[in-house]
Scaffold this active site. Structure first.
Site, mmCIF file in Angstrom:
data_model
loop_
_atom_site.group_PDB
_atom_site.id
_atom_site.type_symbol
_atom_site.label_atom_id
_atom_site.label_comp_id
_atom_site.label_asym_id
_atom_site.label_seq_id
_atom_site.Cartn_x
_atom_site.Cartn_y
_atom_site.Cartn_z
ATOM 1 N N ALA A 1 0.727 -1.001 -0.056
ATOM 2 C CA ALA A 1 -0.453 -0.191 -0.181
ATOM 3 C C ALA A 1 1.042 1.642 -0.302
ATOM 4 O O ALA A 1 0.236 2.269 -0.421
ATOM 5 C CB ALA A 1 -0.950 -0.494 1.553
ATOM 6 N N ALA A 2 2.092 1.855 0.246
ATOM 7 C CA ALA A 2 3.175 2.621 0.946
ATOM 8 C C ALA A 2 3.121 3.375 -0.766
ATOM 9 O O ALA A 2 4.232 2.339 -1.493
ATOM 10 C CB ALA A 2 3.916 2.415 1.899
ATOM 11 N N PRO A 3 3.527 4.110 -0.577
ATOM 12 C CA PRO A 3 2.933 5.483 0.209
ATOM 13 C C PRO A 3 1.788 6.257 -0.194
ATOM 14 O O PRO A 3 1.008 6.898 1.248
ATOM 15 C CB PRO A 3 3.601 6.506 -0.897
ATOM 16 N N GLY A 4 1.053 5.053 -0.503
ATOM 17 C CA GLY A 4 -0.260 5.334 -0.320
ATOM 18 C C GLY A 4 -1.655 6.459 -1.612
ATOM 19 O O GLY A 4 -3.094 5.938 -1.554
ATOM 20 N N ASN A 5 -1.011 6.297 -2.594
ATOM 21 C CA ASN A 5 -2.031 7.161 -3.585
ATOM 22 C C ASN A 5 -2.838 5.836 -4.219
ATOM 23 O O ASN A 5 -3.903 6.151 -4.273
ATOM 24 C CB ASN A 5 -0.839 7.069 -5.038
ATOM 25 N N LYS A 6 -2.568 4.887 -4.475
ATOM 26 C CA LYS A 6 -3.014 3.575 -4.768
ATOM 27 C C LYS A 6 -4.478 3.065 -3.966
ATOM 28 O O LYS A 6 -5.450 3.062 -3.906
ATOM 29 C CB LYS A 6 -2.529 2.367 -5.722
ATOM 30 N N GLU B 1 1.602 -2.178 5.047
ATOM 31 C CA GLU B 1 2.201 -2.850 4.513
ATOM 32 C C GLU B 1 3.249 -2.984 5.528
ATOM 33 O O GLU B 1 3.399 -2.215 7.129
ATOM 34 C CB GLU B 1 2.579 -0.691 4.673
ATOM 35 N N ASP C 1 3.053 -7.827 6.218
ATOM 36 C CA ASP C 1 3.699 -8.390 5.620
ATOM 37 C C ASP C 1 2.528 -9.055 5.033
ATOM 38 O O ASP C 1 1.867 -10.262 5.621
ATOM 39 C CB ASP C 1 4.615 -9.242 5.896
ATOM 40 N N CYS D 1 5.172 -0.692 -12.222
ATOM 41 C CA CYS D 1 6.173 0.154 -13.197
ATOM 42 C C CYS D 1 7.363 0.253 -14.026
ATOM 43 O O CYS D 1 8.583 0.840 -14.042
ATOM 44 C CB CYS D 1 6.629 1.294 -11.957
#
Length: 489
Positions: free
Chosen positions: A232-237, A255, A282, A354
């Site tokens: 999840a981090a940093p959180g945009n998604k 995270e 995890d 990415c």
């Protein structure tokens, strides 16, 4: 001086290949993260130049107290390229300042030597294609609507146009995105750092391609929905998933890193994601049959965003390290997908990266489809029309085929079972910086088909008078295990 120490530690970790630029920056304390990120990235842009200046000046040879090259780099950067060293007097700062004149002199010599008319010409830059990527801004619909955001932006001097025009780096025009709802496009150099709507979480800076995973996963906006963001981090998604769910149901955001977890919580609080539950754990350690998570129907997994061009040297050694790193990343991500497939109620799993490398993309998808977990639970790739079908760039056919891999399966009675092939490339998404006005990206979507898998196998076995198809008693004649051999496309 602590600010400089933090930045130098990140540079050391990058040299040691311990993470990506964005991932390591996310581990910094929130208080100074923005300032530290700017210093780290700018220092990396000028690193070759700064190293040459430091060596020519003899700074570290003459000043024995200066033992950290990374610390010297960030301090010399601010001395030569910013507003000076921003710290109180101390022995390290004084050691640098004793060579101030020499450092400036060596820097000017280097500019002349390289024929640079301005300092910016000395910087490492991404290629022109990457520099042309628009500034993407996602409207956080948890806090307001897109029409409200457009009205606000218009009042701030921006002009809504029918389509985005590349090349106008300082234009005040903006447009709606053609593929992602609630996403807006601005000129590449448009800054939102001081924009109140950005500072309060109403506008989120997020590349278009990194919006694809949430859009493809398309979690239900229901009070009974249970969704997992495995990385999840940093959180945009995560915040995008939360907005699509209209803050309903439960969204578990995993995270494992402590500092990144703090970043995640800060982001989710800022974006007012009231249905998100940050979990400092995890994802791989979660029991799929745990009552808290066993009803999960949608899972997102994958790593996003890199600034690799700032740390890759292009040498043969660097290529070898990169290949090794890709293989390790691919193995880890395959493990994540296979674990997600074990959740008893999961219907859809989206895997994204990415990366532009087939090792992390098509190969991972192919191996996931060939896995025991996929076969036992009958997972296949979603058809193109369920994976952003309007997006034209799809996967690489030559990399999707199974390449002659063989495997055995007890689920031979499932007529739908088949091997990955070139045609499956149509089911996955690729993004190219050169042609798509996005960062490099890859998205795939696994869906569970009904009517086969472990439960159906058990029922079929029971009908045949056997409690477990995997422990079928041997008959007089040996039954050959079903063997599937992938054909090379």
């Amino acid at each position: 001086m602590n600010f400089y120490f933090d930045a130098s530690k990140i540079l050391d970790r990058l040299d040691a290949k311990q993470g990506s630029i964005k991932g390591l920056i996310a581990t910094l304390p929130e208080k100074n993260r923005k300032r530290s990120a700017a210093l780290i990235i700018e220092t990396l842009k000028y690193k070759p130049v700064l190293l040459e200046v430091i060596a020519s000046s003899g700074l570290m040879k003459q000043e024995r107290k200066l033992t950290s090259q990374s610390l010297v780099l960030v301090l010399v950067h601010d001395l030569l390229l910013a507003r000076g060293i921003q710290s109180g007097d101390g022995p390290i700062k004084q050691a640098i300042l004793r060579h101030k004149t020499r450092l400036h002199g060596e820097f000017q010599k280097l500019k002349i030597k390289r024929g640079a008319a301005s300092t910016s010409e000395l910087a490492q830059t991404a290629d022109e294609r990457s520099a042309a990527i628009p500034r993407y801004v996602r409207v956080n619909t948890a806090m307001w609507t897109t029409p409200q955001a457009i009205e606000y932006l218009t009042s701030r001097g921006f002009t809504l146009t029918d389509s985005y025009t590349s090349g106008a780096s300082d234009s005040k025009d903006f447009a709606k995105d053609a593929h992602i709802q609630d996403l807006l496009l601005f000129a590449p150099q448009t800054s939102f750092a001081d924009e109140p709507a950005y500072q309060t979480g109403k506008l989120i800076l997020q590349d278009k391609a990194s919006c694809f995973p949430a859009a493809v996963l398309a979690p239900p906006a229901s009070d009974y929905a249970v969704v997992i963001d495995a990385t999840a981090a940093p959180g945009n998604k995560t915040s995008h998933l939360s907005a699509l769910m209209k803050n309903k149901g439960k969204l578990y955001a995993f995270e494992r890193d402590a500092r990144r977890f703090k970043t995640l919580k800060t982001m989710l609080d800022k974006a007012q994601c009231t249905n998100a539950v940050p979990v400092h754990r995890d994802f791989l350690t979660v029991d799929p049959n745990d009552g808290q998570y066993s009803s999960v129907t949608h899972i997102g997994s994958g790593i996003v965003n890199r600034l690799d061009y700032l740390v890759e040297s292009g040498t043969k050694e660097d290529e070898d390290v990169t290949a090794d790193r890709l293989s390790k990343l691919a193995a880890f991500q395959l493990k994540m997908i296979k674990h997600a497939m074990k959740f008893p109620q999961v219907k859809k799993i989206v895997y994204s990266t990415c990366s532009i490398h087939a090792t992390e993309n098509e190969h991972v998808v192919r191996d996931a489809l060939l896995s025991e977990e996929a076969q036992a639970n009958q997972f296949s790739l979603a058809p193109r029309n369920e994976a952003l079908g309007s997006w034209s760039r799809r996967g690489l056919e030559s990399e999707m085929a199974s390449k002659g891999k063989a495997f055995s399966s007890p689920y031979y009675h499932c007529l739908q079972l088949r091997l990955p092939n070139a045609e499956d490339a149509e089911s996955v998404i690729r993004c190219s910086p050169g042609e798509d006005f996005t960062n490099g990206f890859f998205v795939s979507c696994f869906i569970r088909e009904e009517g086969c898998g472990v439960e159906t196998s058990k029922r079929k076995a029971e009908d045949d008078g056997n409690a477990n198809p995997l422990k079928k008693k041997a008959k007089k004649k040996k039954v050959k295990k079903s063997l599937y051999l992938a054909k090379v496309a």
